[in-house]
Design a protein around this motif. Structure first.
Motif, PDB file in Angstrom:
ATOM      1  N   ILE A  11       0.850  -1.200   0.000  1.00 36.47           N
ATOM      2  CA  ILE A  11       0.000   0.000   0.000  1.00 36.47           C
ATOM      3  C   ILE A  11       0.880   1.243   0.000  1.00 36.47           C
ATOM      4  CG2 ILE A  11      -1.621   1.349   1.405  1.00 36.47           C
ATOM      5  CD1 ILE A  11      -2.865  -1.417   2.227  1.00 36.47           C
ATOM      6  N   ALA A  12       1.908   1.257   0.853  1.00 33.07           N
ATOM      7  CA  ALA A  12       2.801   2.417   0.933  1.00 33.07           C
ATOM      8  C   ALA A  12       3.522   2.666  -0.389  1.00 33.07           C
ATOM      9  CB  ALA A  12       3.813   2.218   2.064  1.00 33.07           C
ATOM     10  N   SER A  13       4.007   1.610  -1.023  1.00 33.83           N
ATOM     11  CA  SER A  13       4.726   1.812  -2.278  1.00 33.83           C
ATOM     12  C   SER A  13       3.799   2.323  -3.379  1.00 33.83           C
ATOM     13  CB  SER A  13       5.440   0.531  -2.711  1.00 33.83           C
ATOM     14  OG  SER A  13       4.529  -0.462  -3.069  1.00 33.83           O
ATOM     15  N   ARG A  14       2.559   1.867  -3.367  1.00 37.97           N
ATOM     16  CA  ARG A  14       1.603   2.362  -4.370  1.00 37.97           C
ATOM     17  C   ARG A  14       1.247   3.826  -4.116  1.00 37.97           C
ATOM     18  NH1 ARG A  14      -2.966  -1.864  -4.337  1.00 37.97           N
ATOM     19  NH2 ARG A  14      -3.821  -0.520  -5.963  1.00 37.97           N
ATOM     20  N   LEU A  15       1.147   4.224  -2.841  1.00 37.86           N
ATOM     21  CA  LEU A  15       0.895   5.633  -2.521  1.00 37.86           C
ATOM     22  C   LEU A  15       2.097   6.492  -2.906  1.00 37.86           C
ATOM     23  CD1 LEU A  15      -0.870   5.316   0.949  1.00 37.86           C
ATOM     24  CD2 LEU A  15      -1.929   5.946  -1.235  1.00 37.86           C
ATOM     25  N   THR A  16       3.296   5.965  -2.692  1.00 38.62           N
ATOM     26  CA  THR A  16       4.508   6.674  -3.088  1.00 38.62           C
ATOM     27  C   THR A  16       4.532   6.880  -4.598  1.00 38.62           C
ATOM     28  OG1 THR A  16       5.724   5.808  -1.190  1.00 38.62           O
ATOM     29  CG2 THR A  16       7.036   6.597  -3.043  1.00 38.62           C
ATOM     30  N   TRP A  46      -7.187  11.680  -6.319  1.00 40.88           N
ATOM     31  CA  TRP A  46      -7.886  11.219  -5.122  1.00 40.88           C
ATOM     32  C   TRP A  46      -8.539   9.860  -5.336  1.00 40.88           C
ATOM     33  CZ3 TRP A  46      -7.431  12.362  -0.259  1.00 40.88           C
ATOM     34  CH2 TRP A  46      -6.927  13.606   0.106  1.00 40.88           C
ATOM     35  N   ARG A  47      -9.113   9.656  -6.494  1.00 44.03           N
ATOM     36  CA  ARG A  47      -9.759   8.364  -6.771  1.00 44.03           C
ATOM     37  C   ARG A  47      -8.742   7.228  -6.686  1.00 44.03           C
ATOM     38  NH1 ARG A  47     -14.565   6.909  -9.569  1.00 44.03           N
ATOM     39  NH2 ARG A  47     -14.471   4.743 -10.215  1.00 44.03           N
ATOM     40  N   GLU A  48      -7.571   7.433  -7.276  1.00 41.50           N
ATOM     41  CA  GLU A  48      -6.525   6.412  -7.227  1.00 41.50           C
ATOM     42  C   GLU A  48      -6.044   6.189  -5.794  1.00 41.50           C
ATOM     43  OE1 GLU A  48      -3.655   6.541 -10.756  1.00 41.50           O
ATOM     44  OE2 GLU A  48      -4.470   8.580 -10.654  1.00 41.50           O
ATOM     45  N   VAL A  49      -5.870   7.260  -5.041  1.00 44.17           N
ATOM     46  CA  VAL A  49      -5.437   7.153  -3.645  1.00 44.17           C
ATOM     47  C   VAL A  49      -6.464   6.362  -2.838  1.00 44.17           C
ATOM     48  CG1 VAL A  49      -5.062   8.482  -1.525  1.00 44.17           C
ATOM     49  CG2 VAL A  49      -3.984   9.216  -3.654  1.00 44.17           C
ATOM     50  N   LEU A  50      -7.737   6.661  -3.016  1.00 40.47           N
ATOM     51  CA  LEU A  50      -8.788   5.953  -2.283  1.00 40.47           C
ATOM     52  C   LEU A  50      -8.861   4.483  -2.676  1.00 40.47           C
ATOM     53  CD1 LEU A  50     -11.587   8.652  -2.163  1.00 40.47           C
ATOM     54  CD2 LEU A  50     -10.107   7.873  -0.301  1.00 40.47           C
ATOM     55  N   GLU A  51      -8.620   4.168  -3.939  1.00 34.32           N
ATOM     56  CA  GLU A  51      -8.603   2.767  -4.367  1.00 34.32           C
ATOM     57  C   GLU A  51      -7.481   2.004  -3.664  1.00 34.32           C
ATOM     58  OE1 GLU A  51      -8.380   2.823  -8.624  1.00 34.32           O
ATOM     59  OE2 GLU A  51     -10.492   3.355  -8.844  1.00 34.32           O
ATOM     60  N   VAL A  52      -6.350   2.650  -3.458  1.00 37.16           N
ATOM     61  CA  VAL A  52      -5.219   2.010  -2.795  1.00 37.16           C
ATOM     62  C   VAL A  52      -5.525   1.779  -1.315  1.00 37.16           C
ATOM     63  CG1 VAL A  52      -2.801   2.275  -2.108  1.00 37.16           C
ATOM     64  CG2 VAL A  52      -3.516   2.875  -4.430  1.00 37.16           C
ATOM     65  N   VAL A  53      -5.947   2.824  -0.596  1.00 40.98           N
ATOM     66  CA  VAL A  53      -6.171   2.663   0.853  1.00 40.98           C
ATOM     67  C   VAL A  53      -7.386   1.799   1.155  1.00 40.98           C
ATOM     68  CG1 VAL A  53      -4.938   4.745   1.534  1.00 40.98           C
ATOM     69  CG2 VAL A  53      -7.406   4.859   1.121  1.00 40.98           C
ATOM     70  N   ALA A  54      -8.292   1.639   0.200  1.00 44.47           N
ATOM     71  CA  ALA A  54      -9.453   0.773   0.411  1.00 44.47           C
ATOM     72  C   ALA A  54      -9.036  -0.686   0.589  1.00 44.47           C
ATOM     73  CB  ALA A  54     -10.438   0.909  -0.747  1.00 44.47           C
ATOM     74  N   GLU A  55      -7.804  -1.026   0.223  1.00 43.02           N
ATOM     75  CA  GLU A  55      -7.308  -2.383   0.408  1.00 43.02           C
ATOM     76  C   GLU A  55      -6.840  -2.643   1.836  1.00 43.02           C
ATOM     77  OE1 GLU A  55      -4.561  -3.445  -2.632  1.00 43.02           O
ATOM     78  OE2 GLU A  55      -5.886  -2.718  -4.210  1.00 43.02           O
ATOM     79  N   ALA A  56      -6.751  -1.597   2.644  1.00 45.27           N
ATOM     80  CA  ALA A  56      -6.399  -1.742   4.059  1.00 45.27           C
ATOM     81  C   ALA A  56      -7.647  -2.146   4.842  1.00 45.27           C
ATOM     82  CB  ALA A  56      -5.845  -0.423   4.600  1.00 45.27           C
ATOM     83  N   ASP A  57      -7.462  -2.546   6.095  1.00 43.25           N
ATOM     84  CA  ASP A  57      -8.603  -2.921   6.930  1.00 43.25           C
ATOM     85  C   ASP A  57      -9.357  -1.698   7.442  1.00 43.25           C
ATOM     86  OD1 ASP A  57      -8.183  -5.756   6.773  1.00 43.25           O
ATOM     87  OD2 ASP A  57      -6.434  -5.467   8.054  1.00 43.25           O
ATOM     88  N   ARG A  58      -8.636  -0.594   7.638  1.00 48.49           N
ATOM     89  CA  ARG A  58      -9.244   0.673   8.055  1.00 48.49           C
ATOM     90  C   ARG A  58      -8.438   1.799   7.432  1.00 48.49           C
ATOM     91  NH1 ARG A  58     -10.165   1.123  14.318  1.00 48.49           N
ATOM     92  NH2 ARG A  58     -11.383   2.834  13.523  1.00 48.49           N
ATOM     93  N   PHE A  59      -9.076   2.930   7.187  1.00 50.84           N
ATOM     94  CA  PHE A  59      -8.348   4.098   6.698  1.00 50.84           C
ATOM     95  C   PHE A  59      -9.125   5.355   7.014  1.00 50.84           C
ATOM     96  CE2 PHE A  59     -11.015   2.936   3.097  1.00 50.84           C
ATOM     97  CZ  PHE A  59     -11.486   4.147   2.623  1.00 50.84           C
ATOM     98  N   GLY A  60      -8.441   6.477   6.952  1.00 51.38           N
ATOM     99  CA  GLY A  60      -9.078   7.759   7.225  1.00 51.38           C
ATOM    100  C   GLY A  60      -8.174   8.904   6.820  1.00 51.38           C
ATOM    101  N   LEU A  61      -8.665  10.111   7.073  1.00 50.57           N
ATOM    102  CA  LEU A  61      -7.926  11.324   6.736  1.00 50.57           C
ATOM    103  C   LEU A  61      -8.028  12.277   7.916  1.00 50.57           C
ATOM    104  CD1 LEU A  61      -6.444  13.002   4.496  1.00 50.57           C
ATOM    105  CD2 LEU A  61      -8.699  13.958   3.956  1.00 50.57           C
ATOM    106  N   LEU A  62      -6.877  12.736   8.394  1.00 48.99           N
ATOM    107  CA  LEU A  62      -6.829  13.754   9.442  1.00 48.99           C
ATOM    108  C   LEU A  62      -6.467  15.070   8.782  1.00 48.99           C
ATOM    109  CD1 LEU A  62      -4.748  11.774  12.079  1.00 48.99           C
ATOM    110  CD2 LEU A  62      -7.220  12.097  12.045  1.00 48.99           C
ATOM    111  N   ALA A  63      -7.280  16.097   9.020  1.00 42.10           N
ATOM    112  CA  ALA A  63      -7.014  17.400   8.419  1.00 42.10           C
ATOM    113  C   ALA A  63      -6.999  18.461   9.506  1.00 42.10           C
ATOM    114  CB  ALA A  63      -8.070  17.734   7.375  1.00 42.10           C
ATOM    115  N   SER A  64      -5.979  19.310   9.461  1.00 43.70           N
ATOM    116  CA  SER A  64      -5.821  20.365  10.459  1.00 43.70           C
ATOM    117  C   SER A  64      -5.166  21.563   9.797  1.00 43.70           C
ATOM    118  CB  SER A  64      -4.947  19.848  11.611  1.00 43.70           C
ATOM    119  OG  SER A  64      -4.479  20.908  12.402  1.00 43.70           O
TER     120      SER A  64
END
Length: 92
Positions: A11-16, A46-64
């Motif tokens: 997942i990390a390498s695909r996000l990279t 964003w669509r590609e990023v969400l497709e990648v993290v959707a393969e994890a068991d949980r995911f989210g976004l922290l914004a500040s």
């Protein structure tokens, strides 16, 4: 390498590959992936990023406004095949 770590590294390498800077860290029950999301990330990515993290068991976004946007994902480690897998008070 444990399966959860291998999934997290994938997942990390695909996000990279999508232009994000990632960090992978092992924990007792899961392996986590964090990625800083630049303000300039194209909307189409964003669509590609969400497709990648959707393969994890949980995911989210922290914004500040102080720390920016951090995407996170978690891959659970395997449950033991025998023993008390449901926790105290929930034994068969």
């Amino acid at each position: 390498m444990p399966a959860s770590r291998a999934r997290a590294e994938d997942i990390a390498s695909r996000l990279t590959a999508l232009g994000l800077t990632t960090r992978v860290e092992g924990h007792a029950r899961y392996t986590s992936i964090e990625a800083e999301v630049p303000e300039a990330l194209p909307a189409g990515s964003w669509r590609e990023v969400l497709e990648v993290v959707a393969e994890a068991d949980r995911f989210g976004l922290l914004a500040s406004s102080l720390t920016g946007r951090t995407l996170w994902a978690a891959v659970h480690k395997a449950v033991p095949a025998t023993g008390d897998v449901r926790g105290p008070g929930h034994q068969r």
